[in-house]
Design a protein around this motif. Structure first.
Motif, PDB file in Angstrom:
ATOM      1  N   GLN A   1      -2.671  10.343  -9.677  1.00  0.00           N
ATOM      2  CA  GLN A   1      -2.877  11.263  -8.563  1.00  0.00           C
ATOM      3  C   GLN A   1      -4.187  10.953  -7.846  1.00  0.00           C
ATOM      4  OE1 GLN A   1      -0.313  13.549  -7.953  1.00  0.00           O
ATOM      5  NE2 GLN A   1      -1.319  13.629  -5.961  1.00  0.00           N
ATOM      6  N   GLN A   2      -5.213  10.612  -8.604  1.00  0.00           N
ATOM      7  CA  GLN A   2      -6.462  10.185  -7.988  1.00  0.00           C
ATOM      8  C   GLN A   2      -6.245   8.908  -7.176  1.00  0.00           C
ATOM      9  OE1 GLN A   2      -8.549  10.014 -11.785  1.00  0.00           O
ATOM     10  NE2 GLN A   2      -9.950  11.615 -11.118  1.00  0.00           N
ATOM     11  N   ALA A   3      -5.429   8.004  -7.726  1.00  0.00           N
ATOM     12  CA  ALA A   3      -5.128   6.758  -7.022  1.00  0.00           C
ATOM     13  C   ALA A   3      -4.437   7.042  -5.694  1.00  0.00           C
ATOM     14  CB  ALA A   3      -4.257   5.854  -7.894  1.00  0.00           C
ATOM     15  N   GLU A   4      -3.530   8.021  -5.659  1.00  0.00           N
ATOM     16  CA  GLU A   4      -2.866   8.374  -4.408  1.00  0.00           C
ATOM     17  C   GLU A   4      -3.883   8.844  -3.365  1.00  0.00           C
ATOM     18  OE1 GLU A   4      -0.174  11.917  -2.649  1.00  0.00           O
ATOM     19  OE2 GLU A   4       0.579  11.073  -4.536  1.00  0.00           O
ATOM     20  N   ASN A   5      -4.835   9.665  -3.791  1.00  0.00           N
ATOM     21  CA  ASN A   5      -5.861  10.137  -2.864  1.00  0.00           C
ATOM     22  C   ASN A   5      -6.682   8.973  -2.314  1.00  0.00           C
ATOM     23  OD1 ASN A   5      -5.067  12.789  -3.380  1.00  0.00           O
ATOM     24  ND2 ASN A   5      -6.535  13.040  -5.042  1.00  0.00           N
ATOM     25  N   ILE A   6      -6.961   7.985  -3.160  1.00  0.00           N
ATOM     26  CA  ILE A   6      -7.709   6.804  -2.719  1.00  0.00           C
ATOM     27  C   ILE A   6      -6.890   6.017  -1.701  1.00  0.00           C
ATOM     28  CG2 ILE A   6      -8.653   4.585  -3.477  1.00  0.00           C
ATOM     29  CD1 ILE A   6      -9.348   5.986  -6.154  1.00  0.00           C
ATOM     30  N   VAL A   7      -5.602   5.831  -1.983  1.00  0.00           N
ATOM     31  CA  VAL A   7      -4.732   5.087  -1.066  1.00  0.00           C
ATOM     32  C   VAL A   7      -4.642   5.799   0.286  1.00  0.00           C
ATOM     33  CG1 VAL A   7      -2.339   4.409  -0.634  1.00  0.00           C
ATOM     34  CG2 VAL A   7      -3.394   3.913  -2.848  1.00  0.00           C
ATOM     35  N   ILE A   8      -4.510   7.109   0.271  1.00  0.00           N
ATOM     36  CA  ILE A   8      -4.467   7.860   1.530  1.00  0.00           C
ATOM     37  C   ILE A   8      -5.747   7.616   2.326  1.00  0.00           C
ATOM     38  CG2 ILE A   8      -4.500  10.188   2.519  1.00  0.00           C
ATOM     39  CD1 ILE A   8      -2.625  11.031   0.226  1.00  0.00           C
ATOM     40  N   GLY A   9      -6.884   7.552   1.625  1.00  0.00           N
ATOM     41  CA  GLY A   9      -8.146   7.261   2.290  1.00  0.00           C
ATOM     42  C   GLY A   9      -8.143   5.905   2.979  1.00  0.00           C
ATOM     43  N   GLN A  10      -7.444   4.944   2.395  1.00  0.00           N
ATOM     44  CA  GLN A  10      -7.368   3.605   2.996  1.00  0.00           C
ATOM     45  C   GLN A  10      -6.473   3.616   4.233  1.00  0.00           C
ATOM     46  OE1 GLN A  10      -9.788   1.983   1.486  1.00  0.00           O
ATOM     47  NE2 GLN A  10      -9.640   3.829   0.219  1.00  0.00           N
ATOM     48  N   TYR A  11      -5.407   4.410   4.210  1.00  0.00           N
ATOM     49  CA  TYR A  11      -4.585   4.555   5.409  1.00  0.00           C
ATOM     50  C   TYR A  11      -5.402   5.159   6.554  1.00  0.00           C
ATOM     51  CZ  TYR A  11       0.034   3.257   3.655  1.00  0.00           C
ATOM     52  OH  TYR A  11       1.109   2.547   3.192  1.00  0.00           O
ATOM     53  N   GLU A  12      -6.207   6.157   6.222  1.00  0.00           N
ATOM     54  CA  GLU A  12      -7.066   6.761   7.244  1.00  0.00           C
ATOM     55  C   GLU A  12      -7.969   5.703   7.865  1.00  0.00           C
ATOM     56  OE1 GLU A  12      -7.220   9.831   8.327  1.00  0.00           O
ATOM     57  OE2 GLU A  12      -6.250  11.130   6.848  1.00  0.00           O
TER      58      GLU A  12
ATOM     59  N   LEU B   1       0.816  -1.211   0.000  1.00  0.00           N
ATOM     60  CA  LEU B   1       0.000   0.000   0.000  1.00  0.00           C
ATOM     61  C   LEU B   1       0.851   1.264   0.000  1.00  0.00           C
ATOM     62  CD1 LEU B   1      -3.062   0.385  -0.107  1.00  0.00           C
ATOM     63  CD2 LEU B   1      -3.041   0.778   2.342  1.00  0.00           C
ATOM     64  N   GLY B   2       2.026   1.209   0.640  1.00  0.00           N
ATOM     65  CA  GLY B   2       2.897   2.378   0.694  1.00  0.00           C
ATOM     66  C   GLY B   2       4.073   2.317  -0.239  1.00  0.00           C
ATOM     67  N   SER B   3       4.055   1.353  -1.162  1.00  0.00           N
ATOM     68  CA  SER B   3       5.200   1.219  -2.068  1.00  0.00           C
ATOM     69  C   SER B   3       4.804   1.128  -3.535  1.00  0.00           C
ATOM     70  CB  SER B   3       6.022  -0.023  -1.700  1.00  0.00           C
ATOM     71  OG  SER B   3       5.239  -1.196  -1.800  1.00  0.00           O
ATOM     72  N   VAL B   4       3.530   0.820  -3.815  1.00  0.00           N
ATOM     73  CA  VAL B   4       3.072   0.687  -5.200  1.00  0.00           C
ATOM     74  C   VAL B   4       1.902   1.639  -5.419  1.00  0.00           C
ATOM     75  CG1 VAL B   4       2.145  -0.865  -6.958  1.00  0.00           C
ATOM     76  CG2 VAL B   4       3.739  -1.741  -5.237  1.00  0.00           C
ATOM     77  N   LEU B   5       1.937   2.353  -6.528  1.00  0.00           N
ATOM     78  CA  LEU B   5       0.865   3.288  -6.853  1.00  0.00           C
ATOM     79  C   LEU B   5       0.477   3.069  -8.311  1.00  0.00           C
ATOM     80  CD1 LEU B   5      -0.696   5.475  -5.362  1.00  0.00           C
ATOM     81  CD2 LEU B   5       0.924   7.152  -6.234  1.00  0.00           C
ATOM     82  N   THR B   6      -0.761   2.609  -8.513  1.00  0.00           N
ATOM     83  CA  THR B   6      -1.176   2.245  -9.867  1.00  0.00           C
ATOM     84  C   THR B   6      -2.419   3.009 -10.281  1.00  0.00           C
ATOM     85  OG1 THR B   6      -1.807   0.385 -11.289  1.00  0.00           O
ATOM     86  CG2 THR B   6      -2.578   0.311  -9.029  1.00  0.00           C
ATOM     87  N   SER B   7      -2.493   3.341 -11.544  1.00  0.00           N
ATOM     88  CA  SER B   7      -3.677   3.977 -12.109  1.00  0.00           C
ATOM     89  C   SER B   7      -4.560   2.907 -12.734  1.00  0.00           C
ATOM     90  CB  SER B   7      -3.256   5.001 -13.167  1.00  0.00           C
ATOM     91  OG  SER B   7      -2.553   4.354 -14.223  1.00  0.00           O
TER      92      SER B   7
END
Length: 867
Positions: free
Chosen positions: A672-683, A655-661
């Motif tokens: 960039q949208q994917a990053e926002n989604i991942v941050i939401g999962q960390y929350e 989750l903190g090492s791979v970022l995919t569109s």
């Protein structure tokens, strides 16, 4: 009567049969409809991910008026804004800017001030006067790069607006012959008549004379297109008649291929409490003439160092690296994607093994001053570029570029050579903000250590890092191999089973052995504990592996660790889904290429170097990338279930090492949208109250984790790079505990040099262990973990831990505030609590101010060497 009765019975049977058929058909239709509706709402209508969308907002600009100033601090420029530390100036003719630092009187320019002495020609010369460069594709798929000096500034094709604390330049990048952008090359008869009706007789005749009727449409003649004065005159007539850009778009619909290139792009500058922020609002970019922008380079020469300057460029490769100014290095310029290459955009062929850039930063130190740059918006689609003087120009420079639209190469069947692959460009531009924030460092802070302190303070102020993480000893990280996927047989019939390499009771035995040596600060990461093993099924539920142990066994192990101050983390992957996963519909839930094909990757085949292999028998090593669209659903389910287990925490392997569109055409999700989604999962995972460990450690995840494994502790050693530095470690040390790769799975010898390197970088020891002999994993996907038997490594782990802990236990919870290599070869590392560690990697003893550091050894002191 008997005959009639028989007929009645036959008809009754037919009616019953007919009713039965109808009932069956209706039932089938209901089932099919329910299934169809389930598919529609589960996959196609699912839009929970949209709640994480961040929309760009544009401040309304006003007429720019310079701030009155009796004596400007920057000659030839006007004052835009100022704060307690800085003044922002601009030249309204060239649009270049300058930042004046009140603290030391230094000035940082957007463009080299002596660029007139540059000996280059063409675009290499005009780039020095530009603030933006744009790479685009045309309708034919050809690529070109232009800058805003050649296409806008030198022709005066820009507007200036005032915004809060800054200024906005709106550039029109267009061919000189087509600056009047609302004069249509094609216009309907009604449209032309409306313009003529609202114009004077003279103007109406002028307009009518420039168009000729062809097949029911009026077409602008070639002589009019070629006349700059004539086009400017026409433009004023059309504007006066109330003709708008909307009218233009309507009339030119279907004729875009005849438009000349025209791009409108805004660039904003604002002073902030951190420094200067430069922003491109991609949502406000306009493209005309079959132009498809793919990349935007921002401020290529901001703070560029001359060919006489002394210093270096800091780049984010791995732990951090330096490129010496004016080195004469003729290697390829540095270019690295932040957070690594998007799996949807990367090549199948692995050309080289490189380290990831996990921090969106860069910096330039030139003599007594330095700038530190941080990409604060658009980081997931950004790259950092850098080069030295003497190649394309006379300057050393670094800058950020943004991929605002991706392309794919599609192979044309039956075509050979360079034309076999044609680029397919995404339809829509990513409508997001692209921002770079610059901080200005004076003499005392003008170093990579100063940049790290500046960055760390920003992260603390933003609540991303905590200021301290007090500890009396460094952690010992242990990856415990639990259940491993294995092919088994019953009466010769193969099936997928699990081999329990370490049960919870056996792990408890390993822990007891370490406790006997007074090693208690343990961080266990349990791999292969649920859903089928290490390469587990999707994490929508938790099914413990019975052969590894029961829930009570697991919780008993956790209690033993917590009682002594340790932690138990349960390993889970959310984004990489094994090919063997039984509850994942790849065609609907996996990320896709723009062409529509599913993203399917795997291990790297040594014979073909393609990362699509199962290495002949490890089917679980083939994996899909889950679409960011569905990530929320799986994390939701896992988060609701992990709370029922009494364990210290969770280790997030990807989750903190791979970022995919996801390039699926109907619902494209950019990175960039994917990053926002991942941050939401960390929350969401943080709300479980479990400690979070992660593998990797990209910047957007640092706020949520207590531990990082596989933190970047090395670098890619690109030819352009001169030196590695522990920049990443300096930023997070004292706030997040970390380790690198497992020591027993590395190629390095675990000798004195290795230990000294760990001490220098503040690296806690880490080992991967199994209770059973690793030969049992020979024909499994974990066969690469052949050196993990705990009886072989436990004594070495104790020894390594003892040596590293002795050196670092006094500073483990303190920030690493300075790192430097002294002239005598010693490495000096200063900590916030006043401790200093000298590291001697040479083969000779070295004495500094009465302190002797033995060869291949280190020395701790209570303060700096000068105290």
């Amino acid at each position: 009567m008997d005959k009639q009765k028989i007929l009645d019975e036959m008809n009754a049977k037919k009616r019953r049969k007919k009713r039965l058929i109808i009932i069956v058909v209706v039932a089938l239709l209901v089932i099919i409809s329910a299934s169809a509706l389930n598919i529609i709402f589960r996959y196609f209508k699912y839009d929970e991910y949209k709640k994480y969308e961040v929309k760009s907002k544009t401040e309304k600009g006003e007429r720019f008026v310079a701030v009155n100033e009796d004596k400007p601090d920057v000659e030839g420029m006007v004052l835009v804004s100022e704060n307690d530390n800085l003044k922002l100036y601009t030249n309204l003719e060239t649009t270049e800017i300058a930042v004046y630092n009140k603290n030391d009187g230094s000035i940082t320019y957007s463009n080299p001030q002596d660029r007139d002495t540059h000996t280059g020609t063409g675009i290499n010369a005009s780039n020095l006067s530009s603030t933006l460069a744009v790479t685009y594709y045309n309708k034919a798929g050809n690529v070109a790069t232009i800058n805003n000096y050649d296409m806008s500034i030198k022709n005066g094709q820009f507007e200036t607006e005032s915004i809060k604390d800054g200024i906005r330049y709106i550039y029109t990048l267009a061919d000189e012959d087509s600056i009047a952008s609302i004069v249509p090359y094609y216009i309907s008869e009604d449209g032309l008549n409306k313009v003529m009706e609202k114009s004077s007789d003279y103007d109406a005749r002028t307009v009518k004379g420039k168009y000729k009727l062809e097949n029911g449409t009026y077409v602008l003649n070639d002589s009019a297109k070629k006349s700059k004065v004539g086009m400017e005159k026409l433009n004023k007539i059309f504007e006066k008649a109330g003709y708008t850009e909307e009218d233009y778009a309507k009339d030119m619909e279907g004729h875009e291929e005849d438009e000349s290139l025209s791009i409108t792009i805004p660039l904003e500058y604002r002073l902030t409490d951190k420094g200067l922020e430069a922003t491109v609002k991609a949502a406000d970019i306009e493209e005309h003439g079959n132009v498809y922008i793919s990349q935007i380079d921002v401020l290529q020469f901001f703070g560029a160092a001359s060919n006489k300057a002394q210093g270096y460029i800091l780049v984010p490769d791995g732990s951090g690296a330096l490129i010496n100014l004016n080195s004469g290095n003729q290697a390829t310029a540095y270019n690295q994607a932040i957070y690594d290459i998007d799996p949807v955009a990367q090549n199948y062929v692995v050309i080289e093994e490189t380290e990831c850039a996990r921090l969106p930063i860069f910096g330039i130190k030139a003599d007594d001053n330095a700038i530190f740059a941080r990409i604060t918006a658009g980081d997931a689609i950004a790259s950092v570029n850098a080069d030295v003087a003497g190649k394309l120009n006379n300057y050393n420079y670094a800058y950020a570029s943004f991929n605002v639209r991706e392309k794919e190469l599609l192979n044309m069947f039956g075509v050979q050579g360079s034309k076999s692959d044609i680029p397919v460009v995404e339809k829509s531009l990513y409508k997001i903000d692209l921002s770079v924030s610059y901080s200005f460092l004076t003499k005392d802070d003008a170093s990579y250590s100063g940049m790290a302190r500046t960055y760390r303070k920003q992260l603390i102020d933003e609540g991303i890092l905590k200021e301290t993480n007090q500890s009396e000893s460094v952690p010992l990280y242990l990856d415990i191999i639990g259940g491993v996927e294995q092919k088994k047989h019953i009466m010769g019939i193969p099936y997928e089973g699990v081999c329990a390499m370490t049960t919870y009771d056996e792990a408890s035995e390993i822990v007891d052995n370490l406790y006997d040596s007074d090693i208690t600060n343990l961080r266990l990461n349990y791999q292969g504990w649920f859903n089928g093993g290490i390469y587990h099924d999707v994490a929508d539920k938790i099914k413990l592996i019975g052969s590894v142990g029961s829930k009570s066994d697991l919780e008993s192990l956790n209690k033993k660790l917590e009682d002594k101050g340790g932690k138990l983390f349960m390993d889970v992957a959310f984004q990489k889904v094994s090919h063997e996963s039984k509850r994942f519909t790849s065609v609907l839930e996996a990320s896709k290429y723009y062409s529509g094909y599913v993203v399917e990757l795997g291990a790297t085949d040594p014979s073909t170097v393609r990362q699509t292999s199962n290495l002949e028998w490890y089917d679980e090593m083939i994996y899909y990338m889950i679409s960011p669209k569905f990530l929320n659903r799986y994390v939701d389910k896992f988060a609701s279930k992990i709370t029922k287990y009494d364990v210290s925490g969770i280790n997030l392997t990807d989750l903190g090492s791979v970022l995919t569109s996801d390039k699926k055409r109907s619902e494209l999700i950019n990175r960039q949208q994917a990053e926002n989604i991942v941050i939401g999962q960390y929350e969401k995972l943080a709300e479980t109250k479990k400690n979070l460990m992660e593998t990797g450690g990209n910047e957007y995840s640092l706020k949520y984790v207590s531990d990082i494994i596989d933190a970047p502790t090395s670098y890619s050693a690109y030819y352009i790079i001169d030196e590695q530095v522990p920049f990443y470690e300096m930023v997070i040390h004292g706030s997040i505990s970390y380790s690198g790769e497992a020591f027993n799975l590395m190629d390095d010898d675990l000798d004195d040099d290795f230990v000294l390197n760990c001490i220098e970088y503040g690296i806690a020891p880490r080992f991967t262990l199994s209770y059973k002999d690793p030969s049992k994993m020979k024909y499994t996907s974990s066969a690469d973990k052949y050196s993990v038997l705990y009886t072989t490594w436990l004594d070495k782990a104790k020894e390594m831990y003892g040596n590293i802990n002795e050196a670092l236990k006094d500073v483990d919870g303190s920030a690493m505030i300075n790192h430097e290599k002294l002239d005598n070869g010693l490495i000096k590392v200063d900590y916030e609590n006043g401790k200093t560690i000298y590291i001697n990697k040479t083969s000779q003893d070295i004495t500094v101010d009465g302190n002797t550091v033995k060869a291949k050894n280190y020395l701790k002191t209570g303060g700096t060497v000068n105290e």
